[in-house]
Design an enzyme around this catalytic site. Structure first.
Site, mmCIF file in Angstrom:
data_model
loop_
_atom_site.group_PDB
_atom_site.id
_atom_site.type_symbol
_atom_site.label_atom_id
_atom_site.label_comp_id
_atom_site.label_asym_id
_atom_site.label_seq_id
_atom_site.Cartn_x
_atom_site.Cartn_y
_atom_site.Cartn_z
ATOM 1 N N GLU A 270 -3.555 2.115 -7.408
ATOM 2 C CA GLU A 270 -3.863 3.255 -6.543
ATOM 3 C C GLU A 270 -2.844 4.353 -6.788
ATOM 4 O OE1 GLU A 270 -6.096 2.281 -2.821
ATOM 5 O OE2 GLU A 270 -4.109 1.539 -2.376
ATOM 6 N N HIS B 291 0.851 -1.193 0.000
ATOM 7 C CA HIS B 291 0.000 0.000 0.000
ATOM 8 C C HIS B 291 0.888 1.245 0.000
ATOM 9 C CE1 HIS B 291 -2.672 3.160 1.378
ATOM 10 N NE2 HIS B 291 -3.657 2.418 0.883
HETATM 11 P P1 PGA Z 1 -9.126 6.989 0.202
HETATM 12 O O1 PGA Z 1 -7.951 5.909 0.450
HETATM 13 O O2 PGA Z 1 -10.315 6.213 -0.288
HETATM 14 O O3 PGA Z 1 -9.355 7.612 1.526
HETATM 15 O O4 PGA Z 1 -8.611 7.950 -0.837
HETATM 16 C C1 PGA Z 1 -7.768 4.901 -0.486
HETATM 17 C C2 PGA Z 1 -6.652 3.975 -0.102
HETATM 18 O O5 PGA Z 1 -5.670 4.376 0.545
HETATM 19 O O6 PGA Z 1 -6.723 2.793 -0.457
#
Ligand code: PGA
Length: 251
Positions: free
Chosen positions: A166, A96
């Protein structure tokens, strides 16, 4: 039947008490129970995992937010894949952005994806560039992250890994990537795996994460060629999660 749409609830370091975690879990479970087309995975703080997972809901699965690649040993503050599995997690986030920011490298993700599979967990490999420039550099960043993350995965196991794209700049931001750009990235991710590792890449499930809420989730599913979404903020607020689940269920 069509594959269920995957909703990953990454609670991050929330909520502050187990009492509130239990409440959030109960509310999420209710939402999951009235959303048969969706498949929910909650990734709570590790300390809450075992007790929440002991509720044995068939509608909600659990994940760890991170775990170490070693089976055991002197790693203060860490959690092993086996321990996560023993606490009834069936998924684990790997790489992540917030972990990469505190030092997790591509080489760590290589070891973690392999360790997760060996422990019987489904790894969710998170990839994404820190910033977007005109020249398409983000594709090279993602390609390198995929190459490392899958390096120790046998070809036959490639479809067992979920990939969450992401873009770091869209996490905790005001708006997500556009669905059209996500569609391009989904195709790129699968093509990269097919080109480097063979036909298993076609079956790869690609998810999107970064500022998804009830206003944009449906469009992302409709146009982004995704199998699921990874939620941060929207996963810890029922006011957002309930309409989000309804919108995605209605597609
Ligand atoms: P967020 O975070 O939906 O608050 O933008 C997403 C993530 O870190 O997976």
């Amino acid at each position: 039947m069509a594959a269920k749409r995957i909703i990953i609830a990454n609670w991050k370091m929330n909520p502050s008490t187990f009492r509130d975690a239990r409440r959030l879990f109960d509310a999420t479970k209710k939402i999951a129970e009235r959303s048969p087309k969706l498949s929910f995975v909650i990734a709570p703080p590790a300390l809450y995992l075992r007790e929440l997972a002991s509720g044995r809901s068939t509608r909600v699965a659990f994940g760890a937010q991170s775990a170490h690649f070693e089976r055991a040993g002197s790693h203060t503050g860490e959690l092993s894949m086996q321990q996560a599995r023993d606490a009834r997690a069936s998924y684990v986030l790997v790489g992540h952005a917030e972990r990469r920011q505190s030092g997790e490298t591509n080489d760590d993700t290589r070891k973690k994806v392999a360790a997760a599979l060996a422990a019987g967990l489904t790894p969710i490999l998170c990839v994404g560039e820190s910033k977007r420039e005109q020249g398409g550099e983000h594709f090279e960043v993602v390609r390198a992250q995929l190459k490392a993350g899958f390096a120790d995965v046998a070809d036959a196991k490639i479809p067992k890994v979920l990939v969450a794209y992401e873009p770091v700049w869209a996490i905790g931001a005001e708006r997500p990537l556009s669905p059209r750009d996500m569609q391009e990235m989904s195709i790129f991710i699968r093509k990269t795996l097919v080109d480097s590792r063979g036909a298993g890449g076609h079956a790869l499930k690609v998810l999107y994460g970064g500022s998804i809420d009830e206003t944009n989730a449906a469009a992302m599913f409709k146009e982004g060629e995704i199998a699921g979404v990874l939620l941060g903020r929207a996963s810890i607020s029922v006011e957002h999660l309930a309409p989000l689940a309804a919108a995605v269920s209605g597609l």
